[in-house]
Design an enzyme around this catalytic site. Structure first.
Site, mmCIF file in Angstrom:
data_model
loop_
_atom_site.group_PDB
_atom_site.id
_atom_site.type_symbol
_atom_site.label_atom_id
_atom_site.label_comp_id
_atom_site.label_asym_id
_atom_site.label_seq_id
_atom_site.Cartn_x
_atom_site.Cartn_y
_atom_site.Cartn_z
ATOM 1 C CG ASP A 74 -10.904 10.731 10.792
ATOM 2 O OD1 ASP A 74 -10.550 9.737 11.437
ATOM 3 O OD2 ASP A 74 -11.457 10.662 9.667
ATOM 4 C CD GLU A 133 -9.297 6.849 8.880
ATOM 5 O OE1 GLU A 133 -10.517 6.804 8.593
ATOM 6 O OE2 GLU A 133 -8.643 5.834 9.187
#
Length: 329
Positions: free
Chosen positions: A202, A245
């Protein structure tokens, strides 16, 4: 690499097959229609879309035989993929490659075969579209041309399926595609006892990037990170975007240590240089969770959830670091 060289590149061929994420997927109507057409148009009892894996041939579609796979050793298609042109066997009992093959000497009693290699745009033969008869026969030029057209349709379906499994922004696999691949890896591990791992990553402080610089810059950051990660992976590794993301990497044949080593390498690749996005130079890092497959992980969602929990341990531990299900020695 020229196509005739790719025919000899077995590792590259298997990596190409993995990229299509097609093995062990459920039956699909477009492929079943094509094998039915082959049987009807050529007048053969058996037709198949055969994909040749490392140790087996697996049928994406087959009519005329109640099987889903055979060993690669007895596969006619394992010979077809070594060629750049159609493979014809008029009478298998007179062909030294196949005369003693159990599929010839026993059921289903194969006598003739026509196989058209399924060649990817980058020149790898994934398998073959094949027409099989239990009587000796010679396929003529018109029949071969028809089969070549059908083989092109098979490749088109594979390409369309791959596009549907690709994230439009980054080129990574979609979450759906990666989850399907992970489910197949769990099944493969149960069957063969092979190792496998997943990495979930992430982007750190990504909301701040979007808030300060705008979503177009954020999108550019995601594209660059995906490119860096995909460029650092090995053949056979699969990279997907889980959403936002967050990304994941599926690592077949990789134990916990190998997965953690790769995660560290990816972490360094992401952080190594600023990302130039829409005229802005940004220093970007990511956090990583690494989970090797164990017997108590039964689904891809559970596997990813364990890796995700480890990812958030990495976030809590200061970001730009990796956490593994097996502590480093």
């Amino acid at each position: 690499m020229k196509h005739n060289q790719r025919v000899q590149d077995e590792m590259g061929r298997l990596a190409a097959l993995r990229r299509y994420a097609i093995l062990d997927t459920p039956a699909a109507e477009p492929f079943d229609k094509l094998t039915q057409l082959v049987r009807d148009v050529l007048g053969v009892p058996i037709a198949a879309v055969s994909l040749v894996d490392a140790e087996r041939q697996w049928f994406k579609s087959i009519v005329g035989l109640p099987v889903c796979e055979t060993s690669r050793e007895v596969s006619f298609c394992s010979h077809a993929i070594r060629r750049n042109e159609p493979m014809l066997v008029p009478d298998a009992t007179e062909d030294p490659r196949f005369a003693m093959n159990p599929l010839v000497t026993g059921d289903p009693g194969i006598r003739s075969y026509l196989g058209i290699p399924l060649t990817t745009p980058d020149g790898y033969n994934l398998g073959a579209l094949c027409a099989i008869d239990t009587q000796p026969r010679r396929f003529d030029a018109t029949q071969i041309a028809v089969m070549q057209s059908f083989a092109n349709l098979v490749l088109n379906e594979l390409e369309l399926r791959q596009i549907a499994m690709s994230d439009g922004l980054t080129g990574a696999m979609t979450r759906r595609g990666l989850v399907e691949a992970a489910e197949r890896e769990i099944a493969r591990s149960r069957r063969y006892g092979s190792a496998a791992s997943v990495i979930v990553l992430d982007v750190d402080h990504f909301k701040l990037v979007n808030d300060v610089y705008g979503h177009p810059t954020g999108d550019a950051v995601l594209r660059m990170i995906a490119q860096r990660c995909m460029g650092a992976l090995r053949e056979g590794d699969l990279f997907g975007r889980l959403g936002g993301e967050e990304f994941a990497v599926l690592l077949p044949q990789t134990d916990a240590k190998g997965a953690l080593d790769l995660a560290e390498r990816l972490r360094e690749v992401v952080a190594a240089a600023p990302v130039d996005a829409n005229g802005v130079s940004l220093r970007v890092t990511a956090s990583f969770g690494v989970c090797s497959l164990t017997g108590d992980i039964e689904t891809a969602d559970v596997w990813l959830a364990v890796a995700d929990a480890l990812l958030y341990e990495a976030k809590a531990g200061g970001r730009n670091c990796c956490r593994s299900s097996v502590p480093s020695q």
